[in-house]
Design a protein around this motif. Structure first.
Motif, short mmCIF file in Angstrom:
data_model
loop_
_atom_site.label_atom_id
_atom_site.label_comp_id
_atom_site.label_asym_id
_atom_site.label_seq_id
_atom_site.Cartn_x
_atom_site.Cartn_y
_atom_site.Cartn_z
N ASN A 1 -3.49 3.09 -8.80
CA ASN A 1 -3.54 1.69 -9.24
C ASN A 1 -4.71 1.47 -10.20
O ASN A 1 -4.94 0.37 -10.67
N ALA A 2 -5.47 2.54 -10.44
CA ALA A 2 -6.56 2.60 -11.43
C ALA A 2 -7.80 1.78 -11.05
O ALA A 2 -8.66 1.52 -11.90
N SER B 1 0.81 -1.21 0.00
CA SER B 1 0.00 0.00 0.00
C SER B 1 0.84 1.26 0.00
O SER B 1 1.93 1.29 0.57
N THR B 2 0.29 2.30 -0.64
CA THR B 2 0.88 3.62 -0.49
C THR B 2 0.32 4.29 0.77
O THR B 2 0.56 5.46 1.01
N THR C 1 -10.47 11.75 -2.53
CA THR C 1 -10.37 10.36 -2.09
C THR C 1 -9.92 10.14 -0.64
O THR C 1 -10.25 9.14 -0.04
N ASN D 1 -10.10 2.66 -8.53
CA ASN D 1 -11.28 3.45 -8.15
C ASN D 1 -12.05 3.96 -9.36
O ASN D 1 -13.27 3.93 -9.39
N ASN E 1 -3.22 4.21 2.30
CA ASN E 1 -4.64 4.16 2.64
C ASN E 1 -5.21 2.74 2.66
O ASN E 1 -6.01 2.42 3.55
N THR E 2 -4.80 1.92 1.71
CA THR E 2 -5.28 0.54 1.73
C THR E 2 -4.85 -0.14 3.02
O THR E 2 -5.63 -0.88 3.64
#
Ligand code: F0G
Length: 355
Positions: A192-193, A88-89, A321, A195, A91-92
């Motif tokens: 990561n495309a 994760s960057t 986001t 959303n 948030n995940t």
């Protein structure tokens, strides 16, 4: 008596892969505000613009990831997973850690060392995840996660997990319900495309079901130093101050490409400078504190308004986001503020205040 609390999964059950026996793991996610911009359209020179912000930073862990994570963790529990893992960057990992804590699952998170905002690291620690900082970027960490998952049997909760995007598509349902129609355009950051792909699924479904006469054009924005989709090739060493979207090889590349093309939209990129300008304007003109990466949606909208790609009288939703409090360091870094303490007396105070 308190009103009954309805989880996001409960509310949109008919559109999600759950049945009546599924035990839902919820932290009260979804149902986030859609707020109309009041100052920015005129300030930007587009007074007829109908602009809304979807404040996804108001989810329980401060980002849109909670919409997908409630479903991913619910299904992991249903499938008797021994533990979950993600790269994760930031948030995940915060979201995975929180929902895992709630479900009593072990959670492993791999973060790119030195490139995750402070608040997100704090969240993973606080929710009790096993946090591992990797000397490599997000893309490398995700490769490792796939290998570990295959070797050790822990469930991946990155957006490779099919339930993540299914949960995230509920944000599009909320936008439609709130506006009473689909907006003309949706502007959204792209990392990561996942959303943008999830929103497209949601809008497309409501359109196909006849709930909206049209679906919005999807305009996704990568950061310029981290823009594989715009350039049509993997970026080995992505660089941007928008660390949440610092990704060189997006997992949902194909679906996101299709989302933009099919809807009549576009994937583009914005510079760090444009992102920071939009980030500042959101705070100073609209009272909204989002994280820098989130402001890529507004930065992109401004770019496309100026280029005439989006008309000045359109109805546009910008997805913000993540919550600005996740990254408390950036405002001090980018604003020239004097934080030196002042003597605790009236005349000193008046002088500083300019009275
Ligand atoms: N905005 C924020 C605040 C994010 O954290 C992310 C992704 C995005 C936008 C981009 O969304 O990946 O679906 O295109 N963050 C992921 C993470 C990668 O690990 O938290 P996307």
């Amino acid at each position: 008596m308190a009103a009954e609390i309805v989880s996001l999964i409960d509310k949109y059950r008919e559109f999600l892969p759950v049945d009546l026996n599924t035990k839902i793991v919820s932290l009260g996610e979804g149902d986030t505000p859609l707020v109309k911009a009041t100052s920015l359209p005129a300030a930007l020179g587009f007074p007829k613009l109908n602009l809304y912000f979807k404040l996804e930073g108001l989810n329980p862990t401060g980002s849109f990831k909670d919409r997908g994570m409630t479903l991913a963790i619910t299904k992991a529990v249903e499938d008797k997973a021994t533990g979950v893992i993600c790269a994760s960057t930031g948030n995940t990992s915060a979201s995975a850690a929180a929902f895992s804590a709630k479900a009593g699952l072990a959670c492993f998170v791999l973060l790119p060392y030195g490139y995750v905002a402070l608040g997100k690291v704090a969240q993973a620690i606080h929710y009790g995840a096993k946090l591992i900082q990797v000397k490599g970027n997000f893309d490398r960490a995700l490769e490792l996660v796939k290998e570990i998952s295959a070797d050790c049997g822990v469930t991946i909760v990155n957006s490779l997990n099919p339930f993540r995007l299914e949960g995230q598509k509920t944000a599009a349902f909320e936008v439609v319900e709130e506006l009473g129609n689909a907006p003309d355009y949706l502007c959204i950051p792209v990392g990561n495309a996942g959303n943008i792909s999830a929103y497209r699924r949601g809008f497309k479904l409501f359109h196909e079901l006849g709930r909206t006469p049209s679906a919005p054009k999807m305009h996704g924005f990568e950061a310029a130093g981290s823009a594989p989709m715009v350039h049509g090739k993997i970026v080995e060493n992505p660089e941007t101050l928008a660390t949440a979207i610092r990704i060189g090889n997006p997992v949902s590349w194909k679906e996101a490409d299709l989302a933009a093309k099919e809807s009549g939209g576009k994937i583009d990129c914005v510079t760090d400078e444009e992102i920071l300008d939009a980030y500042k304007w959101l705070g100073a003109k609209e009272g909204v504190f989002c994280e820098p990466s989130s402001a890529a949606s507004l930065a992109g909208l401004i770019k496309h308004l100026k280029e005439g790609i989006i008309p000045g009288d359109a109805e546009v939703v910008c997805v913000l986001t993540g919550n600005g409090l996740k990254d408390p360091e950036t405002p001090q870094k980018i604003n020239a503020v004097n934080l030196d303490p002042v003597e605790a007396d009236l005349s000193a105070l008046k002088k500083v205040m300019g009275f």
